[in-house]
Enzyme design. Structure first.
Site, PDB file in Angstrom:
ATOM      1  CB  SER A  10      -0.893  -0.011   1.242  1.00 26.26           C
ATOM      2  OG  SER A  10      -0.081  -0.069   2.396  1.00 26.26           O
ATOM      3  CE1 TYR A  41      -3.728   0.580  -1.232  1.00 21.18           C
ATOM      4  CE2 TYR A  41      -3.242  -1.763  -1.386  1.00 21.18           C
ATOM      5  CZ  TYR A  41      -3.276  -0.504  -1.962  1.00 21.18           C
ATOM      6  OH  TYR A  41      -2.866  -0.341  -3.262  1.00 21.18           O
ATOM      7  N   GLY A  42      -5.220  -0.307   5.184  1.00 21.75           N
ATOM      8  CA  GLY A  42      -5.710  -0.941   6.412  1.00 21.75           C
ATOM      9  C   GLY A  42      -7.020  -0.384   6.933  1.00 21.75           C
ATOM     10  CD  GLU A 151       3.709   5.822   6.160  1.00 19.78           C
ATOM     11  OE1 GLU A 151       3.233   6.887   5.766  1.00 19.78           O
ATOM     12  OE2 GLU A 151       3.594   4.740   5.547  1.00 19.78           O
ATOM     13  CB  CYS A 183       1.241  -4.135   9.965  1.00 20.96           C
ATOM     14  SG  CYS A 183       1.413  -2.544   9.126  1.00 20.96           S
ATOM     15  CB  THR A 184       4.901  -4.429   5.542  1.00 26.69           C
ATOM     16  OG1 THR A 184       3.856  -3.564   5.121  1.00 26.69           O
ATOM     17  CG2 THR A 184       4.729  -5.785   4.925  1.00 26.69           C
TER      18      THR A 184
HETATM   19  N1  DGL Z   1       1.368  -2.133   4.464  1.00 27.77           N
HETATM   20  C1  DGL Z   1       0.144  -2.178   5.214  1.00 27.77           C
HETATM   21  C2  DGL Z   1       0.021  -3.547   5.847  1.00 27.77           C
HETATM   22  O1  DGL Z   1       0.977  -4.304   5.938  1.00 27.77           O
HETATM   23  C3  DGL Z   1       0.101  -1.125   6.300  1.00 27.77           C
HETATM   24  C4  DGL Z   1      -0.315   0.236   5.877  1.00 27.77           C
HETATM   25  C5  DGL Z   1      -1.743   0.331   5.413  1.00 27.77           C
HETATM   26  O2  DGL Z   1      -2.681   0.356   6.224  1.00 27.77           O
HETATM   27  O3  DGL Z   1      -1.885   0.393   4.219  1.00 27.77           O
HETATM   28  O4  DGL Z   1      -1.048  -3.886   6.273  1.00 27.77           O
END
Ligand code: DGL
Length: 261
Positions: A10, A41-42, A151, A183-184
């Site tokens: 995302s 995206y979350g 971030e 979550c990354t």
């Molecule tokens: N990269 C999204 C994940 O691993 C985290 C950030 C988001 O909410 O988009 O869920």
């Protein structure tokens, strides 16, 4: 020539997976797409995330990717089946290795999951873990404040530690012995999370495992550690905001040229 690995997220969190991939296969070319214009995206619903994931994967295929890595738990939680059913290249993702590791590590069969709301409410973790061992209980904790804190680069601030402690409280009350960083972004907070969770709690971070799985796949297809050239790496983002380059540096540990499709 190497085989191009396409990775999307995302935003910038998927770079934690790129970092592991480059550690294992420094010369294997990657094409990264971070959907910074539409992140996060979350907080979005599953249908929206699935349609974004399809677009991202299609873009990476157009850029020559022959393997897709969904380096975003929110997308992997809801879009993996669709991408596997519609793409004719192998699709790797971050949820399955987390599940496998967590099941392997837990002794008391109580696993905690920290993730975005999309990931936790998808129910994918209890579903996949339940298939491995129906006796295991999974306790999900949405942690929406952690992505913006990472971030902002607030990796060691007192406020960040307090928020982590608060998110961990219900999981500690449930006496989880294993904690999935679902979550990354969270690997950047791994030390604090691990310290606050307590020494007995094992932390699951799938980024290294995903990289190993991709590496194995490439090796089986004749692409070794020495094939390819990292000059071919490309990093795309859908929006370059004033803070983007700095955040990318935090995640990747170095400067890269950012491209907009
Ligand atoms: N990269 C999204 C994940 O691993 C985290 C950030 C988001 O909410 O988009 O869920």
């Amino acid at each position: 020539m190497g085989l191009t690995i396409g990775i999307f997220d995302s935003g910038v969190g998927g770079l934690t997976v790129v970092r592991e991939l480059k550690r294992l296969m420094p010369r294997q070319p990657v094409v990264y797409f971070g959907d910074t214009a539409r992140t996060p995206y979350g907080t979005k619903g599953p249908d929206t995330i699935v349609s974004y994931a399809r677009e991202n994967a299609e873009f990476l295929l157009e850029m020559g990717a022959r393997v897709i890595v969904i380096a975003c738990h929110s997308a992997a939680s809801v879009a993996t089946d669709t991408l596997r059913a519609t793409l004719d290249v192998p699709v790797f993702e971050v949820v399955t290795p987390s599940v496998q590791q967590a099941v392997r590590l837990t002794k008391n069969r109580r696993i905690g999951l920290m993730g975005t709301r999309a990931t936790v409410s998808s129910g994918i973790y209890p579903r996949l873990i339940g298939r491995e061992d129906p006796e295991i209980r999974v306790f999900g904790q949405p942690c929406p404040l952690l992505v913006p804190l990472v971030e902002e680069g607030w990796l060691r601030c007192r406020e960040t530690r307090m928020i982590i402690r608060r998110y961990l409280r219900p999981l500690k009350m449930q006496q989880v012995d294993t904690l999935v960083l679902g979550c990354t972004h969270y690997p950047l907070l791994k030390d604090i999370i691990s310290k606050k969770a307590g020494r007995r709690v094992k932390i699951v971070d799938p980024s290294a495992q995903v990289a190993e799985d991709v590496c194995l796949h490439l090796a089986q297809n004749g692409y070794g550690k020495t094939t390819g050239s990292q000059d071919e790496d490309r990093y795309f983002v859908s929006d370059i905001a004033p803070a983007t380059a700095g955040i990318v540096r935090t995640f990747l540990g170095r400067e890269v040229e950012l491209l907009v499709p």
